[in-house]
Design a protein around this motif. Structure first.
Motif, PDB file in Angstrom:
ATOM      1  N   PHE A 479       0.879  -0.966   0.017  1.00  0.00           N
ATOM      2  CA  PHE A 479      -0.055   0.078  -0.155  1.00  0.00           C
ATOM      3  C   PHE A 479       0.809   1.061  -0.074  1.00  0.00           C
ATOM      4  CE2 PHE A 479      -3.312  -3.021   0.583  1.00  0.00           C
ATOM      5  CZ  PHE A 479      -4.483  -2.354   0.776  1.00  0.00           C
ATOM      6  N   THR A 480       0.246   2.274  -0.770  1.00  0.00           N
ATOM      7  CA  THR A 480       1.153   3.586  -0.878  1.00  0.00           C
ATOM      8  C   THR A 480       0.758   4.150   0.502  1.00  0.00           C
ATOM      9  OG1 THR A 480       1.055   3.576  -3.194  1.00  0.00           O
ATOM     10  CG2 THR A 480       1.459   5.473  -2.238  1.00  0.00           C
ATOM     11  N   LEU A 482       0.879   7.650   2.376  1.00  0.00           N
ATOM     12  CA  LEU A 482       0.665   9.472   2.178  1.00  0.00           C
ATOM     13  C   LEU A 482       0.638  10.087   3.404  1.00  0.00           C
ATOM     14  CD1 LEU A 482      -1.635   8.825  -0.929  1.00  0.00           C
ATOM     15  CD2 LEU A 482       0.763   9.713  -1.161  1.00  0.00           C
ATOM     16  N   GLU A 487       4.186  11.169  -0.664  1.00  0.00           N
ATOM     17  CA  GLU A 487       4.235   9.685  -0.839  1.00  0.00           C
ATOM     18  C   GLU A 487       5.519   9.720   0.244  1.00  0.00           C
ATOM     19  OE1 GLU A 487       5.422   5.932  -3.330  1.00  0.00           O
ATOM     20  OE2 GLU A 487       4.584   7.906  -4.467  1.00  0.00           O
ATOM     21  N   ARG A 490       5.803   2.556   0.805  1.00  0.00           N
ATOM     22  CA  ARG A 490       4.968   1.555   0.592  1.00  0.00           C
ATOM     23  C   ARG A 490       5.111   0.645   1.979  1.00  0.00           C
ATOM     24  NH1 ARG A 490       7.487   2.704  -3.561  1.00  0.00           N
ATOM     25  NH2 ARG A 490       9.109   0.907  -3.334  1.00  0.00           N
ATOM     26  N   ARG A 524      -7.962   1.514  -3.626  1.00  0.00           N
ATOM     27  CA  ARG A 524      -6.650   2.008  -4.331  1.00  0.00           C
ATOM     28  C   ARG A 524      -5.491   1.905  -3.538  1.00  0.00           C
ATOM     29  NH1 ARG A 524      -8.612   8.219  -5.093  1.00  0.00           N
ATOM     30  NH2 ARG A 524      -7.049   8.168  -6.582  1.00  0.00           N
ATOM     31  N   GLN A 525      -5.477   0.898  -2.799  1.00  0.00           N
ATOM     32  CA  GLN A 525      -4.328   0.512  -2.037  1.00  0.00           C
ATOM     33  C   GLN A 525      -3.568   1.623  -1.506  1.00  0.00           C
ATOM     34  OE1 GLN A 525      -2.668  -2.481  -4.701  1.00  0.00           O
ATOM     35  NE2 GLN A 525      -3.535  -3.855  -3.514  1.00  0.00           N
ATOM     36  N   ARG A 526      -4.219   2.668  -0.794  1.00  0.00           N
ATOM     37  CA  ARG A 526      -3.647   3.785  -0.208  1.00  0.00           C
ATOM     38  C   ARG A 526      -3.888   3.699   1.156  1.00  0.00           C
ATOM     39  NH1 ARG A 526      -4.381   8.880  -3.790  1.00  0.00           N
ATOM     40  NH2 ARG A 526      -6.666   8.790  -2.947  1.00  0.00           N
ATOM     41  N   CYS A 527      -2.885   4.412   2.025  1.00  0.00           N
ATOM     42  CA  CYS A 527      -3.240   4.463   3.329  1.00  0.00           C
ATOM     43  C   CYS A 527      -2.448   6.174   3.586  1.00  0.00           C
ATOM     44  CB  CYS A 527      -2.607   3.634   4.329  1.00  0.00           C
ATOM     45  SG  CYS A 527      -1.057   3.688   4.619  1.00  0.00           S
TER      46      CYS A 527
END
Length: 708
Positions: A479-480, A482, A487, A490, A524-527
């Motif tokens: 997961f990216t 932020l 950024e 990961r 969206r595989q982001r946190c």
């Protein structure tokens, strides 16, 4: 006859700038010896230690040949294994090319669309790129690859040993063969490498299908090549081995030693990099981090700040092992040990570049295994031994990938003509079963004797851009992370899953700092995170700790039998080695291997390395425990084993060595497995897990039985 400095073989403009702009009185030995063969069009492998001037040894004669031959368009490719190395080389190569009125372009995954359009519009004479980006250009509908590469004359492969030892090397060779066919002429191949154990084999590998038909040579002045008698003394350098017992203790030592100096610390995993960075900051150390799961911007900021700073530490995985310039280092510190002597040579070679300084490395080992591996590696180094570079065996999945990529590149390929794209390149000599499987499973369609991409390839590897086809390795999902719009890097999704009641907010350790997770976008595989005081955790699923080789594990056995590495040992290291030797006293024997028998636990102490032990387990099926996790040091055997049964099982076993069994889970890590018949995918992976020669050596050794 050439002049003492060798400058007379360079183009006069280039020779002028070497003397007057760079201020060099002449060329180094490697640069002098490479001039004639490279300017004459020969293939070559150039060997020199880190900072040995390999880039100039390759580029100067090729720039001279470019001017003499009137090369035009993209005529020279400079290929590197990592994007950061390309970024680092760009300003230097632009200067050299600019002296000659030539241009340099950059093309890799981090280069934006507008910069790529400039490359396509204003073709540079030299293009810096990666194999994956070359593949992307060949399969892209937006790139007229025949026109772009029509003038290609030569390719320089930097850190060629890093390619040759894994599947990226086979991918690179296959792409170079396709480029050779596109431009309609032989393409000169020049590899740059640190010291390797088999440079002639490396050159033959680099030549691909042209090996034996094109002139080529190894250029290695001052490098001790295999077959020479090793000097009685270990290699020069200031190397010390310490035992500190934990990462926290390592942080204490690093913070206390060499204040005011620039120190580069290598760790064997991303998790250790993060934990050590977090332990150094509270001790007042200016610290920067570098590893593959940090964002490109974060790594660049750290590397730039480190290059400009003085009293600081940068902690890294192998990302900084290759030739990225991070300024003038004072010290290299190694936590535990790298996996190979070649890696150690790369790392220690980052120091000792200033006049009056020596190459140096301080080993800080954290546990018994780290201490023994470091001691063993330093014994091999002390003998001037370096691992041979061995291409990965039976790369059938690369054949499948290349066949699909060629169908994308050409749209339609004659079913009897595909072989002509890789003439003489060994893996493609037995491609018919793979083509048949691709047709049978719908990865490829046939129409009127022509092959084209099929619906299954589109479904498996991407409907639009087929980006999965340009890379030959599989990366676990991450997961990216932020902070606002910035950024950081990961993270492993397992660290983001729901917490137990009462555990508090999820916290990550990334870039050496703790972060509180505020929101996770699972789709969206982001946190998103905010800074936190402490409590962050770091974890990645990739195999950070690979098994040791036969040679390295045998050297561990030597250490346990009483041999010390030829370096300074601290008192703590001496004491820890004594304890390790005492603990393993019944597990080593000068006459061969040892089988120990205790109630419910029979072990064969092979000291043969993970691959040899996996091979032995398969060969002695019925005697060895099939469920034992792979280890370097021993195999667990059947409880009722006795000397007679052991002798009977080993009778003739060296002549019928079997390949290791392959699990479904292991096959998932081999990219493009779906594009291979299952039995061929299993055979490919089994060949990579095997060490047949190591297994035979153990089966032919004597064995002593003891009661433990």
């Amino acid at each position: 006859m050439t002049t003492a400095g060798g400058l007379d073989l360079l183009h006069p403009t280039l020779a002028y700038h070497v003397v007057n702009t760079l201020g060099w009185p002449g060329l180094r030995p490697l640069q002098r010896e490479a001039l004639a063969p490279l300017a004459g069009g020969e293939d070559a492998v150039l060997l020199a230690p880190t900072a040995g001037g390999k880039t100039e040894a390759a580029v100067f004669p090729l720039l001279s040949a470019m001017a003499a031959g009137g090369w035009s368009g993209v005529s020279l490719l400079y290929v590197c294994p990592i994007k950061a190395l390309l970024n680092n080389l760009l300003p230097r190569l632009r200067s050299y090319a600019g002296w000659m009125g030539r241009s340099v372009g950059l093309w890799h995954g981090d280069v934006g669309a507008s910069a790529r359009q400039r490359v396509l519009r204003d073709r540079p004479d030299i293009l810096l790129t990666t194999p994956e980006s070359l593949e992307g250009m060949l399969v892209s509908a937006k790139v007229d690859h025949r026109d772009v590469f029509a003038g290609l004359r030569a390719v320089v492969v930097d850190e060629v040993h890093a390619f040759a030892g894994d599947d990226r090397g086979w991918h690179l060779l296959a792409v170079l063969e396709r480029l050779t066919r596109l431009c309609g002429r032989p393409v000169q191949r020049v590899g740059l490498s640190a010291t390797v154990g088999n440079p002639d084999d490396l050159l033959a590998w680099l030549q691909g299908g042209g090996a034996g038909t094109r002139p080529g040579r190894v250029v290695a002045p001052g490098v001790r090549l295999p077959g020479a008698v090793p000097p009685a003394e270990p290699p020069p350098g200031d190397v010390e081995l310490d035992y500190v017992g934990s990462l926290d203790n390592a942080a204490k030592v690093i913070a206390a030693l060499h204040a005011g100096e620039k120190r580069l610390v290598f760790c064997d995993s991303r998790q250790a990099v993060e934990q050590l960075g977090a332990a150094l900051r509270p001790r007042g150390v200016t610290v920067f981090l570098s590893h593959a799961s940090l964002s490109a911007d974060e790594r660049r900021r750290a590397e730039a700040a480190f290059a400009e700073a003085r009293d600081c530490v940068i902690v890294s995985t192998s990302t900084l092992e290759l030739g990225i310039d991070v300024g003038d280092l004072d010290r290299v510190i190694q936590v535990n040990a790298p996996g190979t002597v070649a890696s150690f040579l790369q790392r220690v070679g980052r120091t000792g570049r200033r006049a009056g300084t020596r190459r140096n490395c301080l080993f800080l080992t954290l546990d018994e295994a780290g201490l023994l591996r470091a001691s063993a590696l330093l014994r091999l180094w002390g003998r001037h031994w370096v691992e041979p570079v061995t291409p990965t065996p039976e790369p059938r999945h690369i054949v499948a990938q290349q066949l699909l990529a060629l169908c994308l590149q050409e749209s339609r390929v004659g079913e009897r003509l595909w072989r002509e794209w890789w003439p003489g390149l060994e893996p493609f000599g037995h491609g018919e079963p793979i083509v048949a499987h691709l047709l049978r499973e719908g990865f490829v369609d046939r129409d009127g004797g022509m092959l084209m991409i099929g619906p299954e390839a589109e479904r498996t590897f991407g409907w639009r851009h087929f980006m999965e086809l340009t890379s030959v390795f599989t990366a676990p999902p991450e997961f990216t992370v932020l902070h606002g719009r910035t950024e950081i890097g990961r993270a492993n999704p397992a660290l983001l899953s729901a917490r137990e009641p009462g555990e508090g907010p999820r916290r990550l350790l990334l870039a050496g700092r703790s972060w509180a997770v505020t929101w996770v976008d699972w789709k969206r595989q982001r946190c998103f995170v905010e800074p936190a005081e402490d409590g962050g955790k770091a974890r990645w699923d990739s195999a950070d700790h690979a098994g040791a080789s036969f040679a390295l594990t045998r050297a561990v056995r030597e250490v346990l039998l009483g041999a010390d590495p030829p370096v300074r040992l601290t008192r703590r290291a001496v004491q820890a080695l004594a304890k390790a030797r005492e603990r393993h006293a019944d597990h080593v024997w000068t006459g061969g291997s040892v089988v120990t028998r205790a109630p419910g636990d029979v072990r064969w102490w092979t000291w043969a390395g993970t691959c040899a032990n996996l091979t032995l387990r398969a060969t002695l099926a019925g005697l060895a425990d099939p469920g034992q996790q792979a280890r370097d040091d021993y195999l667990r055997l059947r409880e009722d084993l006795d000397p007679a049964a052991w002798a009977a099982a080993r009778e003739g076993a060296a002549e019928r060595v079997a390949l290791p069994e392959v699990s479904e889970k292991a096959l998932q890590g081999l990219k493009f497995t779906a594009a291979l018949p299952p039995h061929l995918a299993s055979r490919t992976l089994a060949a990579r897990l095997a060490d047949v020669e190591g297994a035979r050596a153990l089966l032919e050794e004597r064995t002593r039985f003891t009661v433990g």
